[in-house]
Each structure stands twice: as C-alpha cells, then as structure tokens.
Scaffold this motif. Structure first.
Motif, PDB file in Angstrom:
ATOM      1  N   PHE B 146     109.502   1.204   5.256  1.00 10.97           N
ATOM      2  CA  PHE B 146     108.879   2.462   4.843  1.00 10.97           C
ATOM      3  C   PHE B 146     109.462   3.606   5.669  1.00 10.97           C
ATOM      4  O   PHE B 146     109.793   3.421   6.841  1.00 10.97           O
ATOM      5  CB  PHE B 146     107.366   2.450   5.125  1.00 10.97           C
ATOM      6  N   SER B 147     109.550   4.794   5.075  1.00  9.22           N
ATOM      7  CA  SER B 147     109.941   5.980   5.847  1.00  9.22           C
ATOM      8  C   SER B 147     108.736   6.385   6.698  1.00  9.22           C
ATOM      9  O   SER B 147     107.619   5.923   6.470  1.00  9.22           O
ATOM     10  CB  SER B 147     110.306   7.118   4.905  1.00  9.22           C
ATOM     11  N   GLY B 148     108.978   7.289   7.664  1.00  5.07           N
ATOM     12  CA  GLY B 148     107.899   7.753   8.535  1.00  5.07           C
ATOM     13  C   GLY B 148     106.736   8.307   7.715  1.00  5.07           C
ATOM     14  O   GLY B 148     105.579   8.007   7.967  1.00  5.07           O
ATOM     15  N   GLY B 149     107.081   9.121   6.709  1.00  2.00           N
ATOM     16  CA  GLY B 149     106.059   9.732   5.870  1.00  2.00           C
ATOM     17  C   GLY B 149     105.278   8.693   5.077  1.00  2.00           C
ATOM     18  O   GLY B 149     104.052   8.780   4.951  1.00  2.00           O
ATOM     19  N   GLU B 150     105.998   7.699   4.556  1.00  2.00           N
ATOM     20  CA  GLU B 150     105.334   6.648   3.767  1.00  2.00           C
ATOM     21  C   GLU B 150     104.359   5.854   4.626  1.00  2.00           C
ATOM     22  O   GLU B 150     103.264   5.497   4.191  1.00  2.00           O
ATOM     23  CB  GLU B 150     106.383   5.709   3.154  1.00  2.00           C
ATOM     24  N   LYS B 151     104.760   5.597   5.865  1.00  2.00           N
ATOM     25  CA  LYS B 151     103.880   4.850   6.767  1.00  2.00           C
ATOM     26  C   LYS B 151     102.575   5.589   7.003  1.00  2.00           C
ATOM     27  O   LYS B 151     101.492   5.009   6.958  1.00  2.00           O
ATOM     28  CB  LYS B 151     104.564   4.618   8.125  1.00  2.00           C
ATOM     29  N   LYS B 152     102.684   6.890   7.266  1.00  2.00           N
ATOM     30  CA  LYS B 152     101.491   7.663   7.580  1.00  2.00           C
ATOM     31  C   LYS B 152     100.607   7.844   6.344  1.00  2.00           C
ATOM     32  O   LYS B 152      99.382   7.795   6.427  1.00  2.00           O
ATOM     33  CB  LYS B 152     101.876   9.026   8.178  1.00  2.00           C
ATOM     34  N   ARG B 153     101.224   8.027   5.196  1.00  2.00           N
ATOM     35  CA  ARG B 153     100.441   8.128   3.960  1.00  2.00           C
ATOM     36  C   ARG B 153      99.715   6.827   3.694  1.00  2.00           C
ATOM     37  O   ARG B 153      98.581   6.797   3.257  1.00  2.00           O
ATOM     38  CB  ARG B 153     101.361   8.456   2.779  1.00  2.00           C
ATOM     39  N   ASN B 154     100.405   5.729   3.988  1.00  2.00           N
ATOM     40  CA  ASN B 154      99.799   4.416   3.812  1.00  2.00           C
ATOM     41  C   ASN B 154      98.588   4.248   4.725  1.00  2.00           C
ATOM     42  O   ASN B 154      97.570   3.672   4.331  1.00  2.00           O
ATOM     43  CB  ASN B 154     100.866   3.343   4.097  1.00  2.00           C
ATOM     44  N   GLU B 155      98.668   4.782   5.944  1.00  2.00           N
ATOM     45  CA  GLU B 155      97.520   4.720   6.851  1.00  2.00           C
ATOM     46  C   GLU B 155      96.323   5.460   6.268  1.00  2.00           C
ATOM     47  O   GLU B 155      95.193   4.960   6.309  1.00  2.00           O
ATOM     48  CB  GLU B 155      97.874   5.322   8.222  1.00  2.00           C
ATOM     49  N   ASP B 170      95.729   8.828  15.334  1.00  2.00           N
ATOM     50  CA  ASP B 170      96.552   8.851  16.546  1.00  2.00           C
ATOM     51  C   ASP B 170      97.936   9.390  16.225  1.00  2.00           C
ATOM     52  O   ASP B 170      98.749   8.698  15.632  1.00  2.00           O
ATOM     53  CB  ASP B 170      96.619   7.420  17.126  1.00  2.00           C
ATOM     54  N   GLU B 171      98.184  10.619  16.636  1.00  2.00           N
ATOM     55  CA  GLU B 171      99.488  11.264  16.430  1.00  2.00           C
ATOM     56  C   GLU B 171      99.975  11.097  14.994  1.00  2.00           C
ATOM     57  O   GLU B 171     101.139  10.775  14.750  1.00  2.00           O
ATOM     58  CB  GLU B 171     100.551  10.669  17.375  1.00  2.00           C
ATOM     59  N   THR B 172      99.070  11.296  14.061  1.00  2.00           N
ATOM     60  CA  THR B 172      99.428  11.087  12.663  1.00  2.00           C
ATOM     61  C   THR B 172     100.513  12.056  12.203  1.00  2.00           C
ATOM     62  O   THR B 172     101.253  11.791  11.275  1.00  2.00           O
ATOM     63  CB  THR B 172      98.154  11.179  11.792  1.00  2.00           C
ATOM     64  N   ASP B 173     100.632  13.188  12.903  1.00  2.00           N
ATOM     65  CA  ASP B 173     101.636  14.178  12.504  1.00  2.00           C
ATOM     66  C   ASP B 173     103.035  13.869  13.014  1.00  2.00           C
ATOM     67  O   ASP B 173     103.997  14.445  12.534  1.00  2.00           O
ATOM     68  CB  ASP B 173     101.210  15.573  12.977  1.00  2.00           C
ATOM     69  N   SER B 174     103.152  12.913  13.956  1.00  2.00           N
ATOM     70  CA  SER B 174     104.487  12.695  14.519  1.00  2.00           C
ATOM     71  C   SER B 174     105.416  12.126  13.450  1.00  2.00           C
ATOM     72  O   SER B 174     105.037  11.240  12.687  1.00  2.00           O
ATOM     73  CB  SER B 174     104.417  11.758  15.727  1.00  2.00           C
ATOM     74  N   GLY B 175     106.594  12.664  13.395  1.00  2.00           N
ATOM     75  CA  GLY B 175     107.603  12.180  12.451  1.00  2.00           C
ATOM     76  C   GLY B 175     107.379  12.621  11.016  1.00  2.00           C
ATOM     77  O   GLY B 175     107.983  12.066  10.104  1.00  2.00           O
TER      78      GLY B 175
END
Lengths: 481, 248
Positions: B146-155, B170-175
């Motif tokens: 997953f890309s960084g964005g995909e990972k965070k969206r998945n969270e 936790d640092e959801t904005d990083s990357g």
C-alpha cells in the motif's frame, strides 16, 4: 481442559467411546509379522496367487532391510512384531451400494464430520472410506461407471480389474523402494483404486477417508491412481484417528500414473492423532507417495496440509518422464507440542522442457521440530527444464525448530533451478495490530498463520480448504503466550 | 471518558512518561503536540496497552474501568481504537477478512450476533465511502504494497468499521500529501459525535486545520507542559517548541 483439547476430543475420542468399537464386531489378526500373517491377509482378501507371491517377495526383501536413519527425526524403536497387521469391521455381506452400509458406521462418519451421505448429496464428491484396513463403501459408483471411471476399493480392483492392477502396481514405487514401502507391499490390506479412461474429465472430486480405529493395529493402505491419456482427476484424501496412549503405525503407499496430456491433482488433509501435550501417543506416519508423468504434457500436482501425527515422514514426489510434463508440490506442515515432521518432495526431471514447482510452508510451535527435505534432480537429457522452490518456515515461540535440507543436482547447462528460503518468527507487531482491533490472541495467530499458508491452501478444493483452515487454527491453539 | 493521572511509563528501563495528566470527555477532540522523542507515540501505545511498555506509576481510567487490568484486545473491545503511525503488513490476510474477524469478535463481546456475509458487506460498502477506499484495496493483503496514503485511509476505514468510543490517531498525517490529508480528515470528522472522543497525536499544526481540536496539549520530556485551545497550535507553529522550553 483447553479449547483445542475439547474440540480435538469432539473430533475423535468422544464419538469413538460411544460409537462403533462397541457396536462393531472386529475381525483382527493376531499380532506379529511373518509369512503366515501375510498369507492370512491375502486369503482374507481372496487374492490371486500372483499378488500373494508379490507380497511374499516384498517380505523376503523386507527382512534384509533396516529402518532408514537419515531423517531429522527421533524415532523410538518400533516393535514390528507387536502390531496387528489386519483389522476389519466384520461385514455381514458384500456391499453393493451405500444404502447397505451399516447405519452405525455412517453415523460415526457424520460425527467425525466426514458425512458420506451429506457429501454425496451436497457436493457431489465421490467418497471411498477405509476404516482400519478395509474399504467400507464407495459412493457414486454408478454415475462414475457411466463415464468408464473406476473408483473402488483396492481389493475390489484386484478382483474386478486384475490386469489394470497388475500392470501398474509397484511400477512407480517398487516393493523394494524403501523400508516402509516394502513393509506396505508385504502387508497392505486395502485402499483405493482409481482409473480414468482416455479423454475423460472426472466430473467430481474423488475422495478417500482413512481412519485407524482398533488399537494395536497398523494401517497399511495402498492407493493406485491411473489417469489415461488426456484425462483429468482431482483426488482428495483425509485421515483421522482416535486418541490413544500408545503409538500406532501408519505406512501407506500412493502411486500415480499420468499418461500423455493427463492431469492428476492429489490433495491431502492429514489429521492423524498427534499425541497429547506431553508427546504421549500419536500416529507414526511413514508414507511413500510418488507419481510418474509418463506421457508428454502430463501434470501431477500434490497439495498437502499436514497437521497431525506424532511423527511424519513423507515426500510426495514426481518423476517427470514425459517431455513438457509438470510436477507441483504445495505443502503446509504444522507441528505443535512434541510433534516431529520431516517432509518435502523429490522432483526428478527426465523429459525435456519439464517444469516443477515447490511451495513449502512449515509452521512450528511448542517443542516441535519441522524439517523440509527436498531433492531437485535434473538429468542430462532433461534439457531446458525449470524448477522453482520456495521454502518458508514460521516459528511460534522459542522452543521449536525449523530445518531446511534442499538437495539440488543439475546435469545439464540449459536448465534453471531457483531456490528461495525464509525463516521468520511470528511478528509481535502483527499480533499487537490484531489485538488492537479487538481480535484475541488465538484468533490473531489463526489469522496470521492462515494468511501465511494461503498460497498453499488456495490450491485445495473449496470444502477441503475450509476444513484445512479450521485444522490449522486448532493445531496451534494455545501455542503462544 | 478518559482520565489519566500521574502516568509514568518506561521501555527497557528508559523512563519516557514522567507524570502525565490528561482528561478527555465525550464529544471532544484533543491534540497532543510535541517535539520528537517527547513521548507522544508512547502515550498512544500505553493507552492501547502495548506490552513493551511498563507502566510504573499512575492510572488510566477509561469509562469507569481501570485499564491496567485489561489486555490490548479487551481495551479495543471496550472501545479504544489506535490508528497506527506505521500500519502493519499481514501477508495473505485481506483487510476484509481482518475486519470481519475483528467486527464479529467485538460484537460477540458485546453480546451481539455476528454479522453474516451479506450484512458485513453492506456495512463495508457504507464505510468505504467515508474514506473513498476501493473494494480492490480491501481484498489485497492488508497494508502489503500500500502507498502511505492508502495505509492511512485504511486505518480510518477500520476506525469507521469499529466505531470506537475513543480514537487515538498516532501521527496520522505523516507521509500524507494534501489530498490524502483532506480525505483522511473528512473521514475522521464524519465519525465525530457527542458520544465519542478523538485524540490526535501530531507533530505539525497542518492536520489541525482539518481536524479542529477543542484542546491542544504540548508534551515535552514525558509531561504535558502547556494546554490551551486551537490557538496554541498556531502559536507553536509560529514560534517553535523552543518557545515553550525557554518559558519553562
């Protein structure tokens, strides 16, 4: 009692106590291994003389052999004279169809989750069931025979199709092949026989269930599958046994012939009783499985999920004799508590442009030891052959062991062999990630392990795949923490 | 909802949290800011119950129960959700399968019936829209490739599925690039209600333009040294963390 013990008990001993050993009249040979016993087995099965002679010849050779010692297993001394080599539920008469099978027996199979009737009705899987030494009943026979497919017990095949049996028996695995195959050749009692005629695609999964029931018996079944030119068959094998304190011996032989353009898929879910938490009891599983891709463009694919047995010694192999033939081996072997497994495959490339693929996933927990042993042999005339091997090991906890023994021999320059191996510990990060979502530790491990083994599990037919996933979770429950 | 008193925590005998106090009520959004190494991620992990950390003193009370007696899975089932800074890969396990296991285990713990396949898919479809996530991504092995964005969206998708009482980001904005940041923030905002609370752990003020906090706390050397409203974050952005250090 932990949850897995409970479920295991449900699977095995409970039904056993209340079920059939009380109700069944068992015909069992006295303990011991000698010529008289072999003659007794042969006469019980009303075998022709050539087969008795074949058995006796195997036994002559067996007496000169000694147990193999090269495996990475610690095998306690087995007293071959302390085993009964023949045990059968007494049959009242010959069975012509499933309807005549003892209802007690069918009920017991249903409790085991191996419902012959249910499977027959719902999934259209044809089933042959072998208890102790004797084949109990084969479903769907009529429908298969319309297509010319033969699927019956080995003993029946000897009577009805002696030429087919004589032509193929011991051709892929000679009686003298190895210690356990030789023993099997002398004393094998029953098993399944399957013949798919030219150009026929078997429309349903063929399935055999093996069960060791009586105590102090060994089970020595023999399966022979012949796929004639251009045919296809998918074959399933399942194994269970009740819980017992003493160890029981299982030494089976499976031979497969695939002629030109034929394809055989052989899937096993092996769940023999593994022994208790302290390593007491359990089945010794010494099995020889080998297939020959005899004709060009033929294919044999082995898929195995090994969760049971105290000791597993098993190397389903392919001899790629026909040009362009393909051999595949997909394996998940799980060991927990004090289980030991030494399993893998041999791919012998003889024909040109032959291909083989090996995917092995070992999972070790508790105090268990899990070894992958593989041999890829590309002979000189097997030009332009390919092999790809991937052997992964996953460790749960720090008292278990994972071992990999790959042997590679290439005798020409145009072939290519690739081998990849990894060993990993189940990640604490992965477990924490699952826990944080509300998944408990047992389920987390089941999820991670099933994910790890997915590449192999997806090779299994649907119903088997579900069963296998459950088994994996069951085997590993309580293994971390 | 969340009451942290005099929390001390360490990892491998290194003291990280040194007497932290924090009180979060339902309906509130709190931002925890602070320089690297101040203990922000430790705080998130300790609330979630990560066993690598030793809580040496103090208490964490959540919805009336003392958390130190509960394992991480029990805390999650009580309604605590942690959006990971580095979401973990699990080969061969799809997000769909992962979430089905989680949602049903949480339901079971609450005495509810597990969702069947149809009900589950319906719930998933609904939540997928929130973070604009595609079915195809959810069918793949979770976080693998997953890309960084995909990972965070998945969270955030998982958070939507589990509907926690307390979400810790936790640092959801990083990357994240600005578009992904907007999508993730919109998802978080859509999930806000009077019944739940959000704790946003971040380095930068940027995220707080989209997820507007009611309270901002500055964490330094294991303690909250200053609290205020959203203007505190702006001030920090302008003057840097040294401004607070000097004042102390």
């Amino acid at each position: 009692m932990s949850k897995d013990d409970k479920i295991l008990k449900e699977f095995t001993s409970k039904e056993y106590e209340h079920g059939w050993s009380v109700d069944f009249d068992v015909d069992q040979a006295p303990k011991g291994l000698n010529e008289d016993i072999i003659k007794l087995i042969s006469s019980k099965k009303e075998e022709p003389k050539w087969l008795l002679d074949w058995r006796l010849k195997a036994f002559e050779h067996f007496k000169k052999m000694s147990e193999p010692e090269w495996s990475n297993l610690n095998i306690p001394k087995i007293d071959y004279q302390d085993i009964s080599y023949y045990s059968a539920p007494k049959k009242k008469k010959m069975l012509k169809s499933m309807d005549e099978v003892d209802p007690e027996l069918i009920e017991t199979f249903e409790k085991l989750g191996i419902s012959l009737l249910e499977q027959k009705r719902l999934s259209g899987v044809a089933v042959d069931a072998v208890i102790d030494s004797v084949s109990i009943g084969t479903t769907f026979k009529d429908k298969l025979s319309e297509l010319g497919i033969i699927f019956c017990s080995f003993s029946e095949a000897v009577k009805e199709y002696p030429e087919l049996v004589k032509k193929h028996l011991g051709k892929v695995i000679p009686a003298k092949d190895n210690y356990f195959a030789c023993l099997n050749s002398a004393v094998f009692s029953d098993g399944s026989f399957c013949y798919i005629p030219k150009g026929v695609r078997c429309p349903m999964e063929l399935s055999t269930y093996f069960r060791i029931n009586a105590s102090n018996t060994g089970q020595f079944e023999r399966t022979l599958i012949v796929a004639d030119e251009g045919s296809y068959v998918s074959y399933l094998e399942g194994c269970t046994a009740p819980m017992r304190d003493e160890n029981q011996l299982h030494a089976a032989v499976v031979e497969i012939h695939a002629e030109k353009d034929a394809e055989v898929k052989y899937s096993t879910v092996q769940n023999w009783y593994p022994g208790d938490k302290n390593g007491k009891g359990g089945i010794y599983n010494f099995v020889t499985k080998r297939g020959i891709c005899n004709g060009s463009n033929s294919k044999i694919s082995w898929t195995q999920v090994e969760t049971g047995s105290a000791i597993t010694w098993k190397y389903p192999s392919c001899i790629l004799r026909g040009d362009n033939s393909v051999g595949e081996f997909y394996s998940v072997a799980v060991t927990n508590n004090y289980q030991q497994a030494d399993t893998g495959t041999k791919m012998i490339h003889i024909g040109k442009n032959t291909k083989s693929k090996i995917i092995s996933k070992g999972i070790s927990a508790g105090h268990s030891h899990n070894s992958y042993r593989g041999h890829v042999n590309v002979l000189k005339r097997a030009k332009n052959s390919r092999n790809f091997s991937q052997c992964d090991s996953l460790l749960l906890g720090n008292k278990c062991g994972a071992h990999t023994f790959p042997y590679i021999d290439i005798e020409n320059k145009s072939s290519m062999v690739e081998h990849e191996a990894t060993t990993s510990k189940i990640g604490e990060d992965q477990i924490f990630y699952c826990l944080q979502r509300g998944i408990d530790e047992e389920n987390a491990i089941a999820l991670i392990v099933n994910g790890y083994a997915k590449e192999v599990l997806k090779q299994l037919p649907m119903e088997f795949s579900v069963e296998a996933q459950k088994l994996l979770s069951l085997t590993l429950e309580g293994s971390v923490g | 909802m969340l009451e942290i008193k005099n929390l001390h925590a360490s990892i491998d005998d290194t003291k990280i949290l040194k007497g932290l106090n924090l009180s979060v009520s339902a309906g509130e959004v709190h931002a925890i800011m602070g320089p690297n190494g101040s203990g922000k991620s430790t705080l998130a992990s300790v609330i979630a119950g990560r066993e690598d950390y030793d809580v040496t003193d103090g208490e964490i009370n959540f919805g009336g129960s003392e958390l130190s007696d509960l394992g991480p899975d029990e805390r999650a089932r009580e309604g605590i959700f942690l959006a990971f800074q580095y979401p973990v890969e699990i080969p061969g396990v799809s997000t769909t399968n992962f979430m089905k296991t989680a949602v049903n285990q949480v339901r079971e713990a609450n005495g509810e019936k597990p969702l069947d396949a149809v009900q589950f898919l319906k719930l998933m479809k609904e939540k997928m829209k929130l973070v604009n996530i595609k079915q195809e991504l959810l069918s793949r092995s979770i976080n693998e490739g997953f890309s960084g964005g995909e990972k965070k969206r998945n969270e955030i998708f998982q958070m939507a599925m589990l509907e926690p009482k307390l979400a810790i980001l936790d640092e959801t904005d990083s990357g994240l690039d600005i578009d992904a940041l907007k999508i993730v923030s919109n998802g978080v905002n859509a999930l806000k209600s009077n019944e739940n609370a959000t704790v946003v752990v971040t380095h930068y003020q940027r995220l707080l333009d989209y997820i507007v906090p009611d309270f901002v706390h500055v964490l330094m050397d294991g303690k909250i040294v200053k609290s205020g409203d959203k203007n505190l974050a702006l001030e920090l952005e302008e003057k840097g963390y040294d401004w607070i250090k000097v004042k102390n």
